[in-house]
Scaffold this motif. Structure first.
Motif, short mmCIF file in Angstrom:
data_model
loop_
_atom_site.label_atom_id
_atom_site.label_comp_id
_atom_site.label_asym_id
_atom_site.label_seq_id
_atom_site.Cartn_x
_atom_site.Cartn_y
_atom_site.Cartn_z
N ASP A 138 -3.41 15.10 45.46
CA ASP A 138 -3.57 15.10 44.01
C ASP A 138 -2.63 16.11 43.36
OD1 ASP A 138 -4.72 17.62 44.48
OD2 ASP A 138 -6.74 16.79 44.54
N PRO A 139 -2.52 16.11 42.01
CA PRO A 139 -1.61 17.04 41.32
C PRO A 139 -1.89 18.51 41.63
CG PRO A 139 -2.31 15.29 39.84
CD PRO A 139 -3.12 15.13 41.09
N GLU A 140 -3.15 18.85 41.81
CA GLU A 140 -3.48 20.24 42.14
C GLU A 140 -2.88 20.64 43.47
OE1 GLU A 140 -7.41 23.13 42.78
OE2 GLU A 140 -7.64 21.06 42.07
N LEU A 141 -2.94 19.75 44.46
CA LEU A 141 -2.34 20.04 45.75
C LEU A 141 -0.83 20.17 45.64
CD1 LEU A 141 -2.50 20.39 48.79
CD2 LEU A 141 -2.53 17.90 49.04
N GLU A 142 -0.20 19.33 44.83
CA GLU A 142 1.25 19.46 44.62
C GLU A 142 1.60 20.86 44.14
OE1 GLU A 142 3.51 16.50 42.51
OE2 GLU A 142 2.02 14.97 42.99
N GLN A 143 0.87 21.35 43.15
CA GLN A 143 1.15 22.68 42.61
C GLN A 143 0.94 23.76 43.68
OE1 GLN A 143 2.51 23.11 39.56
NE2 GLN A 143 2.46 20.87 39.43
N GLU A 144 -0.07 23.59 44.50
CA GLU A 144 -0.31 24.56 45.57
C GLU A 144 0.84 24.57 46.56
OE1 GLU A 144 -4.00 23.45 47.31
OE2 GLU A 144 -5.22 24.10 45.57
N TYR A 146 4.02 23.70 45.91
CA TYR A 146 5.16 24.35 45.27
C TYR A 146 5.03 25.87 45.41
CZ TYR A 146 6.05 19.90 42.81
OH TYR A 146 6.32 18.60 42.50
N ARG A 268 5.84 11.58 43.39
CA ARG A 268 5.81 12.97 43.89
C ARG A 268 7.22 13.51 44.09
NH1 ARG A 268 1.54 10.73 47.01
NH2 ARG A 268 2.99 10.36 48.74
N SER A 350 -0.77 15.67 53.29
CA SER A 350 -1.49 16.77 52.65
C SER A 350 -1.54 18.03 53.50
CB SER A 350 -2.92 16.33 52.31
OG SER A 350 -3.63 15.96 53.48
#
Length: 393
Positions: A138-144, A146, A268, A350
Motif C-alpha cells: 500500500d502507499p504507506e509501505l511505499e513511503q516506508e 523510500y 509504483r 513487500s
C-alpha cells in the motif's frame, strides 16, 4: 567424548530434511507450472512500447526481471539432481563415520561437505518462504521503503573510503576492480572475491550456481548469458528509469493487455521515478546494472559458458562504464540500493525493506571489513579517478 550414534542420527536427519524440503519445493513448482501456459513464464514489469521495440529478445529480459517466482521444468529437474547428490553425500558420510575413530568423526561429518548440505537446506528454506503470501503493498509501505532506502544511503555516505586514484590503461588493478564490481551480490551469496571463480569447483556448488542462473535469470547457456550482459551494459535499468521518469502518467506505460497487478506495478515504479528524477539522473542506475552484469560474468566463467579471457574483457568494459558514471564505491553501493528498490517496487515485493538492509550491510562490510575477517575488499582497491574520455596515464 563424541557420541557417534547421535552424530550419525543428526547426519541422517539432515539428509531427510533435504529430501523433504526438495520434494515440497518440487510439488509447489509443479502446481505453479500447471497454472501457466508456457513453462517458466513469469509476470513481467510493464515496459513502454518504445523500450520493448529497442530490446532484442525483450520477452526473455522481461521474464528475468522478477527473480525466482516460478520455476520451469529444467529447474525442477536440476533440483531433483541436487536432491540425489545431497542424499548420496549424507549416506557416504554416515558410512565413513561408522568405520572412524572418535578423533576424526567431527572432521568427516561436519567438515566442508556438511557445510554445503547446510547451505543447501538454507536455500531450500528460503525458496519455500518465497512462496508464502506477502503483505499488501500500500502507499504507506511505499513511503516506508523510500525512507529506508534514504536512511541506508545516508549511512553508506558516512563510511570512510580511500580517495580515487588514477589507473593506467594496462593497470593490473582493472582486473581486480572488475571482480569487485560483483561484490554486493557475491557477499549476499557467500561467494569468494579473491579471483574470478566464485566457488570451489565441486559438483554440488556447480549445480547450485547453475540453479541460480537458470531459475533466477532464465539463462540457459552462453548465448542467453551474453545477451543478458549486453542488455544490462547497454540498456538495463538506466533506460527503464529514464522511460518511467519521462512519462507524464502511469497510463503511458500500460496497455489493455495488462492485468491489475501489472498496472499496480507500473504505478509504483512511475511514482518512484517521479519522486527521484530531479535528484538522480538515469546514469545513477549504473551500479545496479553493472553490479549484476559483473556477477553474471563471473558465474558464466565459473560454469564454463565463457572463457576467463572473455570474462576479463567483459569486466574491463563494465569497469570503464562504472568509472565514467560513478565516483566512488559508496556511490556504487547507493546506486545498487536505488536500483534494488525500483526492482522490488516493480515486483510488488513487500519484503523490500529487508533486502535493502542486506545490501547496505554487504556494502558496509566491503568498505570497512568489520563484519568478516576477509571483508574490506573495496577499501583495498580504491575507485578509479575520473578522467577525460579516451585519456589514460
Amino acid at each position: 567424548m563424541f557420541d557417534i550414534n547421535e552424530i550419525m542420527k543428526r547426519a541422517q536427519q539432515a539428509g531427510e530434511q533435504a529430501a523433504d524440503s526438495m520434494q515440497k519445493t518440487l510439488e509447489n513448482n509443479q502446481a505453479l507450472v500447471s497454472r501457466i501456459q508456457a513453462p517458466g513464464a513469469e509476470k513481467n514489469p510493464p515496459e513502454s512500447a518504445g523500450e520493448a521495440e529497442g530490446q532484442p529478445g525483450a520477452d526473455t529480459r522481461q521474464q528475468v526481471e522478477i527473480l525466482g517466482q516460478m520455476f520451469g521444468p529444467d529447474s525442477m529437474a536440476q533440483m531433483a539432481v541436487n536432491e540425489e547428490l545431497l542424499q548420496k553425500m549424507v549416506n557416504e558420510k554416515v558410512t565413513q563415520a561408522a568405520a572412524s575413530t572418535a578423533e576424526d568423526i567431527m572432521g568427516q561429518l561436519f567438515g566442508e561437505d556438511m557445510g554445503i548440505i547446510a547451505a543447501a537446506l538454507e536455500t531450500l528454506e528460503t525458496e519455500d518462504a518465497d512462496d508464502e503470501d506477502e503483505l499488501p503493498f500500500d502507499p504507506e509501505l511505499e513511503q516506508e521503503l523510500y525512507a529506508a532506502m534514504e536512511e541506508a544511503m545516508a549511512r553508506l555516505e558516512s563510511l570512510p573510503e580511500p580517495e580515487p586514484i588514477p589507473y593506467r590503461k594496462d593497470d593490473v588493478k582493472w582486473e581486480r576492480f572488475g571482480i569487485l564490481l560483483s561484490g554486493i551480490v557475491s557477499r549476499l551469496n557467500g561467494h569468494d572475491l579473491a579471483g574470478m571463480d566464485v566457488e570451489e569447483h565441486i559438483p554440488v556448488m556447480e549445480q547450485k550456481i547453475v540453479s541460480i542462473v537458470r531459475r533466477s535469470w532464465g539463462i540457459d547457456g552462453r548465448s542467453d548469458l551474453l545477451d543478458m550482459i549486453r542488455y544490462l551494459a547497454q540498456e538495463g535499468y538506466i533506460l527503464r528509469y529514464q522511460i518511467y521518469g519521462e512519462a507524464a502518467s502511469p497510463e503511458e506505460l500500460t496497455d489493455d493487455t495488462m492485468d491489475e497487478d501489472d498496472l499496480a506495478s507500473a504505478g509504483r515504479a512511475w511514482r518512484f521515478a517521479q519522486r527521484y528524477k530531479s535528484r538522480y539522473a538515469p546514469g545513477f542506475m549504473a551500479g545496479w546494472d553493472i553490479g549484476r552484469a559483473a556477477m553474471l560474468t563471473r558465474w558464466g566463467c565459473y560454469l564454463g559458458w565463457i572463457t576467463e579471457s572473455e570474462a576479463i574483457g567483459i569486466l574491463w568494459d563494465l569497469s570503464q562504464k562504472a568509472a565514467r558514471e560513478l565516483h566512488s564505491w559508496r556511490e556504487f553501493a547507493q546506486s545498487y540500493l536505488f536500483g534494488g528498490l525500483m526492482w522490488k517496487l516493480l515486483c510488488g515485493d513487500s519484503s523490500a525493506g529487508s533486502y535493502l538492509g542486506y545490501i547496505a550491510d554487504a556494502a558496509t562490510d566491503l568498505l570497512t571489513g568489520k563484519a568478516e575477517p576477509d571483508g574490506g575488499q573495496w577499501r583495498g582497491c580504491p575507485w578509479p579517478a575520473q578522467r577525460k574520455p579516451g585519456f589514460f596515464i
